[in-house]
Design a protein around this motif. Structure first.
Motif, PDB file in Angstrom:
ATOM      1  N   ALA A   1      47.333  60.093  34.525  1.00  0.00           N
ATOM      2  CA  ALA A   1      47.997  59.104  35.375  1.00  0.00           C
ATOM      3  C   ALA A   1      49.312  59.659  35.903  1.00  0.00           C
ATOM      4  O   ALA A   1      49.933  60.534  35.286  1.00  0.00           O
ATOM      5  CB  ALA A   1      48.246  57.820  34.586  1.00  0.00           C
ATOM      6  N   ILE A   2      49.723  59.132  37.063  1.00  0.00           N
ATOM      7  CA  ILE A   2      51.020  59.461  37.664  1.00  0.00           C
ATOM      8  C   ILE A   2      51.697  58.146  38.010  1.00  0.00           C
ATOM      9  O   ILE A   2      51.107  57.293  38.689  1.00  0.00           O
ATOM     10  CB  ILE A   2      50.859  60.326  38.929  1.00  0.00           C
ATOM     11  N   THR A   3      52.940  57.971  37.536  1.00  0.00           N
ATOM     12  CA  THR A   3      53.694  56.751  37.851  1.00  0.00           C
ATOM     13  C   THR A   3      55.048  57.106  38.419  1.00  0.00           C
ATOM     14  O   THR A   3      55.658  58.113  38.050  1.00  0.00           O
ATOM     15  CB  THR A   3      53.880  55.877  36.597  1.00  0.00           C
ATOM     16  N   LEU A   4      55.535  56.258  39.317  1.00  0.00           N
ATOM     17  CA  LEU A   4      56.869  56.397  39.890  1.00  0.00           C
ATOM     18  C   LEU A   4      57.628  55.114  39.606  1.00  0.00           C
ATOM     19  O   LEU A   4      57.209  54.030  40.033  1.00  0.00           O
ATOM     20  CB  LEU A   4      56.793  56.653  41.394  1.00  0.00           C
ATOM     21  N   ASP A   5      58.709  55.238  38.861  1.00  0.00           N
ATOM     22  CA  ASP A   5      59.512  54.072  38.476  1.00  0.00           C
ATOM     23  C   ASP A   5      58.646  53.024  37.783  1.00  0.00           C
ATOM     24  O   ASP A   5      58.794  51.819  38.002  1.00  0.00           O
ATOM     25  CB  ASP A   5      60.186  53.475  39.713  1.00  0.00           C
ATOM     26  N   GLY A   6      57.688  53.499  36.967  1.00  0.00           N
ATOM     27  CA  GLY A   6      56.836  52.614  36.189  1.00  0.00           C
ATOM     28  C   GLY A   6      55.611  52.099  36.907  1.00  0.00           C
ATOM     29  O   GLY A   6      54.750  51.469  36.286  1.00  0.00           O
TER      30      GLY A   6
ATOM     31  N   LEU B   1      62.011  58.760  36.161  1.00  0.00           N
ATOM     32  CA  LEU B   1      61.608  58.229  37.459  1.00  0.00           C
ATOM     33  C   LEU B   1      60.124  58.520  37.715  1.00  0.00           C
ATOM     34  O   LEU B   1      59.332  57.605  37.936  1.00  0.00           O
ATOM     35  CB  LEU B   1      62.465  58.837  38.577  1.00  0.00           C
ATOM     36  N   LEU B   2      59.758  59.802  37.667  1.00  0.00           N
ATOM     37  CA  LEU B   2      58.367  60.204  37.888  1.00  0.00           C
ATOM     38  C   LEU B   2      57.775  60.675  36.562  1.00  0.00           C
ATOM     39  O   LEU B   2      58.355  61.526  35.891  1.00  0.00           O
ATOM     40  CB  LEU B   2      58.296  61.333  38.926  1.00  0.00           C
ATOM     41  N   ARG B   3      56.628  60.130  36.211  1.00  0.00           N
ATOM     42  CA  ARG B   3      55.916  60.575  35.004  1.00  0.00           C
ATOM     43  C   ARG B   3      54.527  61.066  35.407  1.00  0.00           C
ATOM     44  O   ARG B   3      53.776  60.328  36.047  1.00  0.00           O
ATOM     45  CB  ARG B   3      55.777  59.443  33.981  1.00  0.00           C
TER      46      ARG B   3
ATOM     47  N   ILE C   1      64.760  56.654  55.138  1.00  0.00           N
ATOM     48  CA  ILE C   1      64.444  55.385  54.446  1.00  0.00           C
ATOM     49  C   ILE C   1      64.918  55.404  52.995  1.00  0.00           C
ATOM     50  O   ILE C   1      64.500  54.559  52.197  1.00  0.00           O
ATOM     51  CB  ILE C   1      62.938  55.071  54.524  1.00  0.00           C
ATOM     52  N   ARG C   2      65.780  56.365  52.680  1.00  0.00           N
ATOM     53  CA  ARG C   2      66.368  56.476  51.342  1.00  0.00           C
ATOM     54  C   ARG C   2      65.285  56.432  50.251  1.00  0.00           C
ATOM     55  O   ARG C   2      65.237  55.508  49.420  1.00  0.00           O
ATOM     56  CB  ARG C   2      67.373  55.360  51.101  1.00  0.00           C
ATOM     57  N   PRO C   3      64.400  57.415  50.217  1.00  0.00           N
ATOM     58  CA  PRO C   3      63.319  57.393  49.236  1.00  0.00           C
ATOM     59  C   PRO C   3      63.837  57.637  47.823  1.00  0.00           C
ATOM     60  O   PRO C   3      64.930  58.176  47.626  1.00  0.00           O
ATOM     61  CB  PRO C   3      62.414  58.542  49.696  1.00  0.00           C
ATOM     62  N   GLU C   4      63.035  57.256  46.852  1.00  0.00           N
ATOM     63  CA  GLU C   4      63.374  57.511  45.456  1.00  0.00           C
ATOM     64  C   GLU C   4      63.205  58.996  45.108  1.00  0.00           C
ATOM     65  O   GLU C   4      63.931  59.531  44.270  1.00  0.00           O
ATOM     66  CB  GLU C   4      62.462  56.681  44.538  1.00  0.00           C
ATOM     67  N   LEU C   5      62.237  59.648  45.767  1.00  0.00           N
ATOM     68  CA  LEU C   5      61.883  61.027  45.427  1.00  0.00           C
ATOM     69  C   LEU C   5      61.542  61.792  46.702  1.00  0.00           C
ATOM     70  O   LEU C   5      60.834  61.279  47.572  1.00  0.00           O
ATOM     71  CB  LEU C   5      60.675  61.039  44.478  1.00  0.00           C
TER      72      LEU C   5
ATOM     73  N   TYR D   1      64.650  65.331  43.461  1.00  0.00           N
ATOM     74  CA  TYR D   1      63.617  66.073  44.197  1.00  0.00           C
ATOM     75  C   TYR D   1      62.838  67.011  43.292  1.00  0.00           C
ATOM     76  O   TYR D   1      63.301  67.429  42.228  1.00  0.00           O
ATOM     77  CB  TYR D   1      64.190  66.817  45.401  1.00  0.00           C
ATOM     78  N   LEU D   2      61.619  67.283  43.758  1.00  0.00           N
ATOM     79  CA  LEU D   2      60.762  68.307  43.172  1.00  0.00           C
ATOM     80  C   LEU D   2      60.698  69.444  44.172  1.00  0.00           C
ATOM     81  O   LEU D   2      60.241  69.254  45.305  1.00  0.00           O
ATOM     82  CB  LEU D   2      59.361  67.752  42.904  1.00  0.00           C
TER      83      LEU D   2
END
Length: 533
Positions: free
Chosen positions: A334-339, A267-269, A434-438, A471-472
């Motif tokens: 770089a930082i990506t979330l769900d690509g 999910l998070l890279r 809002i039902r976040p991804e992370l 979560y982090l």
């Protein structure tokens, strides 16, 4: 003979009974810990000793310091006692220090107010006590200001102020709550060393039994303004007679039951992230320098996974968190979330930002006190293209509050009407709505009592089952990270020095820094082992 003697002390403020017949004593060279949850009366007992009570307070009973009846001592006489005979170390050093005065002047202030010595000698004495608390003048000049020091260093300055005139009694009110584990261990060792050297009594106030289990000579347990149990530390922990003491002990070592993590799906890279800060010029025509706070950090967080991030203050945790949230640009990587990239060039990608939410450390400071709960928890709606309105909005509010264990009718209340634990539940509801991804939890339980902390951690486990949370979890409390994460990252000086499955890292740490963090963390003793000893 007791140095501090409190006998049947009662305190009421505007007819509200705060303390109810409290009795305890502290002998010279003795460390007595007063423990209990917020509202138990710990701090009010300390303030009664200092005679720093709010207006409309009424006291009864007996409170003596080295034979002096403090309850019948007038204010001018108390001013002569405070600082000279009794010193106090407060919980938050930044608010206890004057931001526009140097640390040398602030330590000197106690000495000069009491006219204990002339200014030249007072400055020399300030240098001596700062050196004793680990701030030698060659590395920490008396001309430094509080903002130029770390949290642990500021706490050392507060301790230096309290011991400048070698008081007979030192009161420490939650002096390590906001500190990381290694700094906490250093401050506790410092306090123990001062007691041994100066022979003073120490009244240590804390909500965490683990902090004082290996430090205090005696423990006093308070609840609702009363002393419910007291005794020598080893004897009390070996045979806790009161149910409340047993509850505090269990909450201090509470473990939650996390559901199993799903199959790995990135999910998070974070790929070789670098974050630099510009330093001021040292000379007029020289180029400004740079400080590298994050040094090529890389990791992956999978969907439905719970990842921990631990390290001391200043290691780069918060800087990395701000970069993940798109609040600060990177100078590399770089930082990506769900690509999708968190940054578009050097600007945050708002389409990605709306998929992330954060829960902060201070549950009161993260809300506007003038707004009601329904407005507070719907703040993330502004991130949506078509936020719900009318009935749909009310249903979303009710669902979010119910999910965190509150009632839908709480939506009409103000934030000051809730306890600390309830406020943190509201903060989690705001993050969930809002039902976040992370979700990023930034020291989300470090300011809470151990029993409230246990409830919030159980809530997280329940939410993981209901919402498949990703979560982090950023924290300096290793015991918390161990129980609410699947994997853990250990960060030192801007780098990830160790990572792996949480239990494997904690059970068999490979890096010396990880071992030092684990060794510094306070550990509750085993009551069964204490009984055998």
């Amino acid at each position: 003979m007791s140095l501090l003697e409190i006998s049947n002390l009662s305190l009421s403020i505007r007819d509200f009974e705060v303390l109810k017949g409290v009795s305890l004593s502290v002998a010279p060279g003795e460390i007595v810990a007063v423990t209990g949850e917020s509202g138990s009366g710990k701090s009010m007992t300390a303030l009664a000793v200092m005679q720093l009570l709010p207006e409309h307070s009424r006291t009864s009973g007996r409170l003596t310091l080295d034979g002096t009846d403090l309850l019948n001592t007038n204010e001018p006489a108390m001013c002569a006692i405070r600082g000279r005979s009794v010193g106090m170390v407060f919980q938050e050093p930044m608010t206890a220090l004057n931001p526009v005065r140097t640390i040398g002047d602030q330590v000197m202030e106690t000495i000069l107010i009491h006219k204990a010595m002339p200014p030249d000698q007072a400055r020399q004495r300030a240098a001596e006590v700062l050196d004793r608390v680990g701030l030698p003048a060659d590395r920490f000049p008396l001309s430094r200001y509080p903002h130029e020091l770390s949290g642990g260093q500021r706490q050392r300055v507060v301790i230096a102020m309290a011991i400048a005139l070698q008081p007979k009694l030192l009161i420490a009110d939650e002096p390590t709550t906001a500190l990381d584990v290694t700094t906490q261990a250093q401050i506790l060792d410092l306090l123990k060393g001062l007691v041994r050297e100066m022979g003073m009594g120490l009244l240590m106030i804390t909500h965490d039994l683990a902090v004082v289990a290996d430090m205090a000579d005696r423990i006093v347990v308070m609840r609702h303004g009363e002393v419910v149990e007291t005794g020598a530390t080893r004897a009390l922990l070996a045979d806790m007679k009161h149910p409340y003491t047993r509850m505090l002990f269990a909450a201090s070592g509470h473990r939650v039951d996390l559901p199993a993590a799903p199959a790995p799906e990135p999910l998070l890279r974070v790929d070789k992230a670098v974050r630099d800060y510009r330093l001021p010029r040292t000379r007029l025509f020289t180029a400004p320098g740079h400080f590298r706070a994050v040094k090529g950090v890389s990791f992956t967080l999978n969907r439905g996974e719970r990842l921990g991030l631990v390290g001391e203050s200043g290691c780069g945790k918060s800087t990395l968190t701000r970069a993940i949230l798109g609040l600060e640009p990177l100078q590399g990587g770089a930082i990506t979330l769900d690509g999708e990239p968190v940054f578009s060039g050097t600007r945050p990608n708002l389409a990605v930002r709306r998929k992330m939410q954060v829960v902060f450390q201070d549950p009161f400071g993260s809300f506007n006190p003038r707004h009601r709960v329904d407005r507070l928890i719907t703040e993330p709606f502004h991130l949506l293209d078509n936020p719900p309105t009318g009935t749909a909005r009310a249903e979303a509010i009710a669902e979010a509050l119910t999910a965190v264990g509150l009632k839908p009718e709480d939506a009409g209340k103000y934030i000051h009407q809730f306890s600390g634990g309830q406020r943190q539940r509201i903060a989690i509801a705001r993050a969930l709505i809002i039902r976040p991804e992370l979700i990023l939890f930034d020291e989300a339980v470090s300011a809470l009592d151990v029993s409230v902390r246990a409830q919030i951690l159980d809530l997280l486990a329940d939410l993981c089952r209901a919402y498949n949370l990703t979560y982090l979890f950023i924290s300096h409390d290793l015991s918390v990270v161990r129980t609410v994460t699947d994997r853990v990252l250990v960060m030192q000086a801007g780098e990830i020095v160790e990572q792996g499955e949480t239990e494997a890292v904690f059970s068999a740490p490979q890096h010396p820094y990880t071992r030092s963090l684990i060794d510094a963390a306070p550990v509750l003793p085993d009551p069964a082992a204490l009984k055998k000893a």
